[in-house]
Design a protein around this motif. Structure first.
Motif, PDB file in Angstrom:
ATOM      1  N   ARG A  11       8.095   9.406  -2.101  1.00  0.00           N
ATOM      2  CA  ARG A  11       6.664   9.268  -1.828  1.00  0.00           C
ATOM      3  C   ARG A  11       6.250  10.391  -0.886  1.00  0.00           C
ATOM      4  O   ARG A  11       6.922  10.633   0.113  1.00  0.00           O
ATOM      5  CB  ARG A  11       6.386   7.914  -1.172  1.00  0.00           C
ATOM      6  N   ARG A  16      12.828   7.906  -0.603  1.00  0.00           N
ATOM      7  CA  ARG A  16      12.760   6.591   0.032  1.00  0.00           C
ATOM      8  C   ARG A  16      14.177   6.063   0.297  1.00  0.00           C
ATOM      9  O   ARG A  16      15.125   6.406  -0.429  1.00  0.00           O
ATOM     10  CB  ARG A  16      12.029   5.605  -0.880  1.00  0.00           C
ATOM     11  N   ASN A  70       3.278  12.677  -8.082  1.00  0.00           N
ATOM     12  CA  ASN A  70       3.113  11.330  -7.530  1.00  0.00           C
ATOM     13  C   ASN A  70       3.469  10.327  -8.611  1.00  0.00           C
ATOM     14  O   ASN A  70       3.275  10.600  -9.798  1.00  0.00           O
ATOM     15  CB  ASN A  70       1.660  11.112  -7.092  1.00  0.00           C
ATOM     16  N   TYR A  71       3.985   9.184  -8.171  1.00  0.00           N
ATOM     17  CA  TYR A  71       4.415   8.187  -9.149  1.00  0.00           C
ATOM     18  C   TYR A  71       3.249   7.791 -10.062  1.00  0.00           C
ATOM     19  O   TYR A  71       2.165   7.471  -9.594  1.00  0.00           O
ATOM     20  CB  TYR A  71       4.967   6.943  -8.444  1.00  0.00           C
ATOM     21  N   TYR A 191      -3.332   8.618  -1.797  1.00  0.00           N
ATOM     22  CA  TYR A 191      -2.565   7.673  -1.013  1.00  0.00           C
ATOM     23  C   TYR A 191      -3.491   7.066   0.031  1.00  0.00           C
ATOM     24  O   TYR A 191      -4.236   7.797   0.682  1.00  0.00           O
ATOM     25  CB  TYR A 191      -1.406   8.362  -0.297  1.00  0.00           C
TER      26      TYR A 191
END
Ligand SMILES: Cc1cc2nc3c(=O)[nH]c(=O)nc-3n(C[C@H](O)[C@H](O)[C@H](O)COP(=O)(O)OP(=O)(O)OC[C@H]3O[C@@H](n4cnc5c(N)ncnc54)[C@H](O)[C@@H]3O)c2cc1C
Length: 324
Positions: A11, A16, A70-71, A191
């Motif tokens: 992220r 992570r 980004n996811y 975000y």
């Protein structure tokens, strides 16, 4: 069919914790199976993260594409279906995080693979994978035996494994992105940072957790004071959230967060299994409860039987003296 895949989760350009937890478990599985451990990294300008993964896997497969910065479940889904069908791994481990919960089921459907979700452990028995997961809200652990012959998807509950230091002679392999078309149905907007003052209880090394034994919202300051004296974050059991005394982000347990701090102090918490499931892998557990038969003492390393309204303030004073 050979490799054990770990899907790296990141992220804002940072890997992570779940990635390193799964890699540590993946290393054990790869040794037991005698198969290579492969980290899959989907991202954009992700060289720094690939370098971090290099010595933690036998291979890092890096798919670079601005659409993967980004996811985005649609982009990840397309890229992973392609990779898994090409490489035919033994298993793919994905974090049972918001990211993995969104991604893994549709991925399993697309590649027609068996999936074991929210696993607390994964092991190899007779050259087959066995996963441990909970049912009935955490009352029972079941063993899931995965039949060989096709890739398995396994989602892993965060904080189930402790990341360990090791070094593998990994190499980075660049894989061409299969994302030739625009991602149509979903797009990353921004975000949204947690509001100032909000705390991520999964990141705090010390948690002081308050339960229904506190009796009233205004009494929470007693426990907050103890947390402050220790430099700890304040977490809680579910009734405290249900009563709106603390926000949902602070809740520990099966319907809250799984935490693994170095020290967890449970104040006026009975130790219902739904709570314990979220904190039992903490380093040192200290429980304060007036009931000597409270189940929380079954998982506590240290227990104080007594009235929290007397114990917590004097504990705070002792901590202050010790750090003065
Ligand atoms: C589907 C489902 C999901 C759930 N998810 C969660 C979850 O994620 N997290 C969670 O926490 N719960 C969860 N629960 C609720 C869970 O079953 C328990 O009800 C809850 O954990 C109890 O919270 P508690 O320990 O704070 O309260 P209680 O069980 O009421 O315990 C209070 C404790 O405080 C002690 N006490 C009272 N007064 C004092 C005093 N003066 N000094 C010292 N000790 C005192 C009592 O002896 C008692 O042990 C879930 C339940 C369900 C059905």
């Amino acid at each position: 069919m050979d490799d054990i895949f770990i899907l790296a989760e990141h992220r804002q350009g940072e890997l992570r914790d779940i990635t390193f937890e799964m890699l540590t478990k993946g290393k054990t599985l790869s040794e037991e199976m005698g198969k290579p451990l492969v980290a899959l990294l989907l991202g954009h300008n992700a060289g720094k993260m690939a370098d971090q993964l290099k010595d933690r896997a036998n291979r890092v497969m890096l798919v670079e594409d601005p659409k993967l910065e980004n996811y985005n479940s649609e982009a990840y889904h397309k890229a992973l279906v392609n990779l898994i069908e090409q490489e035919n791994p033994l298993a793919v481990l994905i974090g049972h995080t918001a990211f993995g919960m969104d991604l893994a089921p549709s991925l399993a459907t697309a590649i027609n693979a068996p999936i074991a979700t929210d696993c607390l452990d994964v092991m190899v028995v007779n050259a087959r994978f066995k996963a441990i997961r909970q049912v009935y809200g955490g009352k029972l652990n079941v063993e899931v035996h995965l039949k060989p012959g096709q890739p398995h998807l396994i989602t892993v509950r965060p904080a189930s494994f402790s990341p360990e230091d090791y070094s593998l002679p990994g190499e980075i392999v660049n894989v061409a992105s299969p994302l030739t078309e625009e991602i149509a149905s979903k797009r990353f907007l921004e975000y949204v940072e947690a509001a100032a003052g909000e705390v991520d209880i999964t990141q705090s090394p010390i948690l002081v957790s308050v339960g229904r034994g506190i009796k009233d919202q205004e009494n929470i300051t007693i426990v907050q004071d103890l947390a402050d004296s220790l430099g700890a974050a304040l977490s809680c059991s579910r009734p405290v959230v249900d009563k709106k005394w603390l926000p949902k982000e602070r809740q520990v347990g099966t319907s809250g967060k799984t935490v693994k701090p170095k020290v967890y102090i449970a104040v006026g918490i009975s130790g219902a299994f739904q709570h314990v499931a979220g904190m039992k892998t903490s380093g040192t557990i200290i429980a304060i409860n007036k009931d000597p038969k409270a189940p929380i003492f079954n998982v506590a390393d240290y227990g104080i039987v007594g009235d929290l309204f007397k114990i917590v303030p004097s504990l705070k004073e002792k901590v202050k003296e010790a750090f003065a």
